[in-house]
Design a protein around this motif. Structure first.
Motif, PDB file in Angstrom:
ATOM      1  N   ARG A 174       0.860  -1.178   0.000  1.00  0.00           N
ATOM      2  CA  ARG A 174       0.000   0.000   0.000  1.00  0.00           C
ATOM      3  C   ARG A 174       0.899   1.231   0.000  1.00  0.00           C
ATOM      4  N   HIS A 175       0.466   2.282  -0.664  1.00  0.00           N
ATOM      5  CA  HIS A 175       1.277   3.498  -0.784  1.00  0.00           C
ATOM      6  C   HIS A 175       1.613   4.060   0.596  1.00  0.00           C
ATOM      7  N   GLY A 176       2.909   4.275   0.811  1.00  0.00           N
ATOM      8  CA  GLY A 176       3.367   4.844   2.065  1.00  0.00           C
ATOM      9  C   GLY A 176       3.401   3.871   3.226  1.00  0.00           C
ATOM     10  N   GLU A 177       3.071   2.598   2.984  1.00  0.00           N
ATOM     11  CA  GLU A 177       3.095   1.572   4.030  1.00  0.00           C
ATOM     12  C   GLU A 177       3.987   0.423   3.561  1.00  0.00           C
ATOM     13  N   PRO A 178       5.305   0.574   3.649  1.00  0.00           N
ATOM     14  CA  PRO A 178       6.213  -0.426   3.078  1.00  0.00           C
ATOM     15  C   PRO A 178       6.185  -1.787   3.764  1.00  0.00           C
ATOM     16  N   LEU A 179       5.424  -1.952   4.822  1.00  0.00           N
ATOM     17  CA  LEU A 179       5.327  -3.251   5.485  1.00  0.00           C
ATOM     18  C   LEU A 179       3.980  -3.920   5.256  1.00  0.00           C
TER      19      LEU A 179
ATOM     20  N   ALA B 191      11.779  -2.534   2.180  1.00  0.00           N
ATOM     21  CA  ALA B 191      10.454  -2.946   1.738  1.00  0.00           C
ATOM     22  C   ALA B 191      10.185  -4.322   2.309  1.00  0.00           C
ATOM     23  N   ILE B 192       9.175  -4.428   3.142  1.00  0.00           N
ATOM     24  CA  ILE B 192       8.747  -5.658   3.782  1.00  0.00           C
ATOM     25  C   ILE B 192       9.913  -6.397   4.418  1.00  0.00           C
ATOM     26  N   ASP B 193      10.344  -7.490   3.817  1.00  0.00           N
ATOM     27  CA  ASP B 193      11.388  -8.312   4.413  1.00  0.00           C
ATOM     28  C   ASP B 193      12.737  -8.114   3.733  1.00  0.00           C
ATOM     29  N   ARG B 194      12.886  -7.015   3.029  1.00  0.00           N
ATOM     30  CA  ARG B 194      14.110  -6.783   2.263  1.00  0.00           C
ATOM     31  C   ARG B 194      14.733  -5.462   2.711  1.00  0.00           C
ATOM     32  N   VAL B 195      15.920  -5.543   3.245  1.00  0.00           N
ATOM     33  CA  VAL B 195      16.699  -4.349   3.593  1.00  0.00           C
ATOM     34  C   VAL B 195      17.992  -4.427   2.806  1.00  0.00           C
ATOM     35  N   VAL B 196      18.288  -3.373   2.061  1.00  0.00           N
ATOM     36  CA  VAL B 196      19.487  -3.354   1.228  1.00  0.00           C
ATOM     37  C   VAL B 196      20.303  -2.114   1.573  1.00  0.00           C
ATOM     38  N   GLU B 197      21.405  -1.940   0.850  1.00  0.00           N
ATOM     39  CA  GLU B 197      22.220  -0.753   1.072  1.00  0.00           C
ATOM     40  C   GLU B 197      21.388   0.498   0.799  1.00  0.00           C
ATOM     41  N   LYS B 198      21.852   1.625   1.285  1.00  0.00           N
ATOM     42  CA  LYS B 198      21.130   2.886   1.114  1.00  0.00           C
ATOM     43  C   LYS B 198      20.801   3.110  -0.357  1.00  0.00           C
ATOM     44  N   ASP B 199      19.527   3.370  -0.638  1.00  0.00           N
ATOM     45  CA  ASP B 199      19.013   3.644  -1.987  1.00  0.00           C
ATOM     46  C   ASP B 199      19.244   2.483  -2.954  1.00  0.00           C
ATOM     47  N   GLY B 200      19.167   1.262  -2.459  1.00  0.00           N
ATOM     48  CA  GLY B 200      19.384   0.088  -3.303  1.00  0.00           C
ATOM     49  C   GLY B 200      18.130  -0.440  -3.975  1.00  0.00           C
ATOM     50  N   LEU B 201      16.956   0.058  -3.567  1.00  0.00           N
ATOM     51  CA  LEU B 201      15.690  -0.354  -4.170  1.00  0.00           C
ATOM     52  C   LEU B 201      15.077   0.811  -4.934  1.00  0.00           C
ATOM     53  N   VAL B 202      14.243   0.484  -5.902  1.00  0.00           N
ATOM     54  CA  VAL B 202      13.490   1.492  -6.641  1.00  0.00           C
ATOM     55  C   VAL B 202      12.019   1.332  -6.275  1.00  0.00           C
ATOM     56  N   CYS B 203      11.399   2.411  -5.824  1.00  0.00           N
ATOM     57  CA  CYS B 203       9.989   2.404  -5.451  1.00  0.00           C
ATOM     58  C   CYS B 203       9.195   3.137  -6.525  1.00  0.00           C
ATOM     59  N   VAL B 204       8.312   2.406  -7.217  1.00  0.00           N
ATOM     60  CA  VAL B 204       7.458   2.995  -8.248  1.00  0.00           C
ATOM     61  C   VAL B 204       6.051   3.104  -7.664  1.00  0.00           C
TER      62      VAL B 204
END
Length: 169
Positions: free
Chosen positions: A61-66, A115-128
């Motif tokens: 959901r938008h703004g709710e990354p969990l 995002a949910i169960d994924r934590v990566v390096e700073k700015d490693g994911l793209v959120c569309v």
């Protein structure tokens, strides 16, 4: 209390917890049973801007990354071929129908770390961020494996629809 009695109590608690988890996932899949978009392919004559080998991480959901959305084909993290075209973004996830996010529904793109169960390096994911067919705004998280996240964002940014002018930003 005997050791056997304690063991039976622990097994019963584990079974109840597993049952509650299964029931929660079942309710979530029922809630999200409708596909997020009816578009299944890019229109003929669409120019491909870029293609990436990457990972589909989650849709929330938008703004709710969990708060994962378990729509058909989007319930689990998977490898994905990401195609950026003038008409939108196509996600080809193995074993699933192609998901196309039309360009006119994309509202934002940004870099993310969690995002949910994924934590990566700073700015490693793209959120569309985009609007679904029912009109709900969701965030889809992607990770490019063969390029930087910034390159993926730069490929998507020209597709963002400006609601004030009715054209791409």
């Amino acid at each position: 209390m005997t050791r056997e009695g304690a063991l039976l109590i622990m097994i019963a608690i584990a079974v109840v917890l597993l049952g509650l988890m299964a029931w929660g996932w079942y309710r979530r899949t029922k809630r999200d049973a409708e596909p997020l978009t009816a578009v299944r392919d890019l229109p003929a004559g669409t120019s491909v801007i870029a293609g990436y080998d990457g990972l589909y991480v989650a849709t929330t959901r938008h703004g709710e990354p969990l708060e994962r959305i378990a729509a058909p084909g989007l319930g689990f993290r998977s490898r994905a071929d990401i195609t950026i075209a003038t008409a939108g973004i196509a996600l080809d996830i193995p074993g699933q129908q192609r998901l196309v996010i039309p360009a006119e529904r994309i509202t934002a793109v940004a870099l993310a770390t969690v995002a949910i169960d994924r934590v990566v390096e700073k700015d490693g994911l793209v959120c569309v961020s985009w609007r679904t067919d029912p009109g709900t705004t969701v965030d889809t998280y992607l990770r490019a494996r063969d390029a930087s996240s910034a390159a993926l964002v730069d490929s998507i940014r020209p597709l963002i629809h400006d609601s004030r002018t009715g054209s791409a930003a």
